[in-house]
Each structure stands twice: as C-alpha cells, then as structure tokens.
Design a protein around this motif. Structure first.
Motif, PDB file in Angstrom:
ATOM      1  N   ALA A   1      33.292  41.807  34.219  1.00 11.11           N
ATOM      2  CA  ALA A   1      33.788  40.445  34.052  1.00 11.11           C
ATOM      3  C   ALA A   1      35.204  40.320  34.598  1.00 11.11           C
ATOM      4  O   ALA A   1      35.956  41.306  34.667  1.00 11.11           O
ATOM      5  CB  ALA A   1      33.765  40.063  32.576  1.00 11.11           C
ATOM      6  N   ALA A   2      35.573  39.109  34.995  1.00 11.52           N
ATOM      7  CA  ALA A   2      36.895  38.857  35.586  1.00 11.52           C
ATOM      8  C   ALA A   2      38.026  39.406  34.731  1.00 11.52           C
ATOM      9  O   ALA A   2      38.965  40.023  35.237  1.00 11.52           O
ATOM     10  CB  ALA A   2      37.082  37.359  35.830  1.00 11.52           C
TER      11      ALA A   2
ATOM     12  N   GLY B   1      41.657  46.345  34.534  1.00  7.73           N
ATOM     13  CA  GLY B   1      41.479  47.662  33.938  1.00  7.73           C
ATOM     14  C   GLY B   1      40.503  48.505  34.726  1.00  7.73           C
ATOM     15  O   GLY B   1      40.699  49.715  34.895  1.00  7.73           O
ATOM     16  N   PHE B   2      39.472  47.912  35.218  1.00 10.28           N
ATOM     17  CA  PHE B   2      38.468  48.627  36.007  1.00 10.28           C
ATOM     18  C   PHE B   2      39.055  49.162  37.306  1.00 10.28           C
ATOM     19  O   PHE B   2      38.700  50.247  37.766  1.00 10.28           O
ATOM     20  CB  PHE B   2      37.289  47.701  36.287  1.00 10.28           C
ATOM     21  CG  PHE B   2      36.092  48.384  36.870  1.00 10.28           C
ATOM     22  CD1 PHE B   2      35.210  49.096  36.064  1.00 10.28           C
ATOM     23  CD2 PHE B   2      35.819  48.296  38.222  1.00 10.28           C
ATOM     24  CE1 PHE B   2      34.107  49.724  36.593  1.00 10.28           C
ATOM     25  CE2 PHE B   2      34.712  48.911  38.773  1.00 10.28           C
ATOM     26  CZ  PHE B   2      33.851  49.640  37.952  1.00 10.28           C
ATOM     27  N   ALA B   3      39.996  48.411  37.870  1.00  9.86           N
ATOM     28  CA  ALA B   3      40.597  48.789  39.145  1.00  9.86           C
ATOM     29  C   ALA B   3      41.629  49.914  38.990  1.00  9.86           C
ATOM     30  O   ALA B   3      42.042  50.500  39.997  1.00  9.86           O
ATOM     31  CB  ALA B   3      41.252  47.575  39.801  1.00  9.86           C
ATOM     32  N   GLN B   4      42.044  50.177  37.785  1.00 10.63           N
ATOM     33  CA  GLN B   4      43.076  51.207  37.553  1.00 10.63           C
ATOM     34  C   GLN B   4      42.537  52.610  37.673  1.00 10.63           C
ATOM     35  O   GLN B   4      41.493  52.960  37.378  1.00 10.63           O
ATOM     36  CB  GLN B   4      43.725  50.998  36.192  1.00 10.63           C
ATOM     37  CG  GLN B   4      44.381  49.658  36.050  1.00 10.63           C
ATOM     38  CD  GLN B   4      45.470  49.400  37.073  1.00 10.63           C
ATOM     39  OE1 GLN B   4      46.322  50.242  37.319  1.00 10.63           O
ATOM     40  NE2 GLN B   4      45.450  48.246  37.692  1.00 10.63           N
TER      41      GLN B   4
END
Length: 154
Positions: free
Chosen positions: A145-146, A151-154
């Motif tokens: 989700a947006a 956090g996912f990109a970290q």
C-alpha cells in the motif's frame, strides 16, 4: 450478445471511459475519482505504449472496459496482464464481459503473446472466469500500500 461491440480506447472515448471508471470506483468503494489521477490515466491510454483499454458498447452506450498492459519477460515472449475488467451493473448478464475477454484474447493472439494473465479474489468474478474456461493457477499476489512504500523501499 451480437449487438455488443468492443474496440480499443480512442481519444473521443475519454468521457465514456471516465464515466465507467468512476462507476467502477463506486462499485469497489474506493472513490471518489481524483481529477489528477483521471488525467494521468487518460494520458496513459492515449500514449502509443503504456496502459491500454478496450470498451464494450451497445449502440452509443458504453457498457464496460478492460485495462491491460503488455508485460516482459514472459519466459519466451510477451504476455498481456489484465488489470481490470469492469461492466456496469445494468449491463451484467448481457455478454459484455465475455465480449471484452474474447477481444482481449484476440489481441493477445494478434501480438503473439505467450499468455494472458489476471488475478481476482471476488467470488462473482471467479465464477465468471471459471465459466469462461480459464485455468486457475497457484500464484500468490503481493501488494504494498502507498502508506507502506517508504518502509518497503528502505
């Protein structure tokens, strides 16, 4: 079903597509539509490569749409991924969904796609796709989700 025709999105279809798109958002409870997103979608649909859409019509009435993309790699070629199939509530049962799916299969054959893929979790949609004769696959669909992208990109 013979009075339903399907054709690719054309520039003059903007208003009909956006009306269907807004109805689709209401159907899924995800509206209202945002003008900036609508403009982006229409720009993608009008671009030579990007997202594609086909609309089903009965006379001058737009009944539904598909949105789809060509995806790579597809093992030994290109595939088509169906993102959305939507038919208005009043047009369900008239054959518009079947016409849209047949048209998409024809498009896949015309471009030499090695497969046509899509996913769904809705019982009514699953029943519809099963009735078309499509084979269910044991793939798992993931989504971020947006609000979780940072956090996912970290």
């Amino acid at each position: 079903m013979s009075d339903i025709r399907v054709r690719a999105f054309a520039e003059g279809d903007r208003d009909a597509f956006l009306s269907l798109y807004r109805d689709c958002l209401r159907h899924y409870g995800t509206g209202p539509a945002r003008p900036d997103i609508e403009a982006e979608i229409v720009a993608d649909l009008a671009a030579p490569r990007g997202m594609s859409a086909h609309l089903a019509w009965r006379g001058d009435e737009a009944l539904g749409f598909t949105t789809w993309v060509r995806v790579y790699p597809a093992m030994d070629g290109v595939a088509i991924y169906l993102k959305e199939l939507y038919v208005t509530a009043d047009a369900r049962g008239l054959g518009a969904g079947r016409a849209l799916m047949r048209d998409l299969a024809t498009t896949a054959m015309e471009i030499g796609a090695v497969r046509l893929e899509w996913g769904s979790f809705q019982p009514d949609a699953l029943e519809f796709y099963d009735a078309l004769g499509a084979a269910r696959k044991d793939k798992v669909h993931y989504s971020v989700a947006a609000e979780d992208l940072h956090g996912f990109a970290q």
